[in-house]
Every structure is written in C-alpha cells, then in structure tokens.
Enzyme design. Sequence first.
Site, PDB file in Angstrom:
ATOM      1  N   SER A  67       0.936  -1.106  -0.076  1.00  0.00           N
ATOM      2  CA  SER A  67      -0.026   0.156   0.015  1.00  0.00           C
ATOM      3  C   SER A  67       0.893   1.125   0.127  1.00  0.00           C
ATOM      4  CB  SER A  67      -0.718   0.050   1.171  1.00  0.00           C
ATOM      5  OG  SER A  67      -1.360   1.445   0.808  1.00  0.00           O
ATOM      6  N   TYR A  72      -1.705  -0.427  10.823  1.00  0.00           N
ATOM      7  CA  TYR A  72      -1.359  -1.312   9.257  1.00  0.00           C
ATOM      8  C   TYR A  72      -0.294  -0.153   8.739  1.00  0.00           C
ATOM      9  CZ  TYR A  72      -3.940  -1.342   4.072  1.00  0.00           C
ATOM     10  OH  TYR A  72      -4.147  -1.652   2.474  1.00  0.00           O
TER      11      TYR A  72
END
Length: 250
Positions: free
Chosen positions: A137, A150
């Site tokens: 990501s 995350y």
Amino acid sequence: MKNKVAIITGGAQGLGKAIALSLLEQDMAVVIADCDEEAGKEMLENSPSSGRLKFIRTDVAEESDIRRLTDESVKAFGGIDLLVNNAAIARGQPLAQLELTDWNRVMAVNLTGPFLCSKYMAPFLKERRGVIINIASTRAFMSEANTEAYSASKGGLVALTHALAISLGPGIRVNCISPGWIETQAWRKKSARRVPRLSEADHKQHPAGRVGQPEDIASLVAYLASPGGSFITGADFVVDGGMTRKMIYV
C-alpha cells in the site's frame, strides 16, 4: 500463462477478486484463499471457469492453514506458479486506544501471512521458476492519522519483498505492488456491496484524473507474472494515480 496455477490470498473480494478473475481470463487455474466462506462460495457459484477455480477457507495468520492450503492446492492442480499475497486487514483506532491484540492481529495477517505463504510455497514455486507478488500500500510511505498498525505492516511487506527476492532468486522472482486509492465496492460480496460515492474532487485530486479501479492492479499483476516481466524482481510498483508525487500546500 495457460495451464499455470495461481494462489491468491484474500481472493474472494476486492482487489483479490479482480486479480483472480483476470488470471482466470488468461486460462490460469486459480486457488482463492480467504477466511470469508460466504464470499468464496459466491465466487465459485458465479464463475464460468469452475473447473479452474478452487476456494479454500484460510486464515493466513495460522501456520496450519497455510500448510493445508499449500498441500490442497498442489494436490488439486499439480503445482504452483504464482503466489499473490493480497489478504489484509486494518485497525483505525487512535494510538492511545490501539490494543496490543489488535496490533498483533494486523501484523499476523498483513505481514506474517505473506511470510508463511512464501515459506511453505517456495519449494513448489522454485520447481516452476514461479513468481511471488505482494500487495502492499502507499501507506507504507505516507499516512493518515490512526493508521499505525496498517502502515507498519505494509512497510514491512515492502521490505520483505526485496529480502525474499534476494533469498529466493534466481529461481523465484518476488515483486510488490503498492496501490493508492482503489475503489472496490463493486467487487465485494453481494451482502456487503454498496454503491460508491465518489465526488468530482475525489477524482481531481489524483494527477491521473480519477480514483483507481481494481483492474488497474490486476493488469500489473498479470504482467509481472508473465514472461514479459522476467527481468523484474525485488521491485515495488506504486500505482496511485500520481498521488504520492503530488505536493500539497494549504
């Protein structure tokens, strides 16, 4: 790509689903490893390629599940050519409220899962000069508030990518894709699907002029897994419509 075998974690919805369907269209056999049984069964029921599609309920954070996933996939299709480590979860609590159990669960799914899959599938991938593609990501490089777990897990996945590329090469190529804003509502299971609400501003803030679609990621996966990508390993590809290159002044 014909007659090759791909395993996609988190493949029953979202990006994973788009990647799975894209590879099926290229005549690959696809194993979907997902913890959502409803979504997995829905994919099987709606797929015209049922003979080349298999769903195996899997928690990628459980070592025994990864061993079973590997064994059942090889038994079903004879080997493994491509592993796509896509499964991921997020926890968005403020730092003071982020419990260690939540932190550990995010790390277990997003980072330990790809490690376990790569470890147990590497011998089979090496037999076929296979490929591992990790879905990270842009949160590995930039953040919003309250994304510590995350973001850290995705940063670790980018680093794991180049480490695996060196350890497993030249028999296995390992690359990473770091998506930005990808709209996945249309790729969810029916019971969870919602109509996306995207404004003109959402699109215009991207230098490319639009929010990303799952197909943007699936097409790159297919290329990196193909003979055309045979000289690419240890790399991370940012696919975000140019957002991480955009300077913002208030």
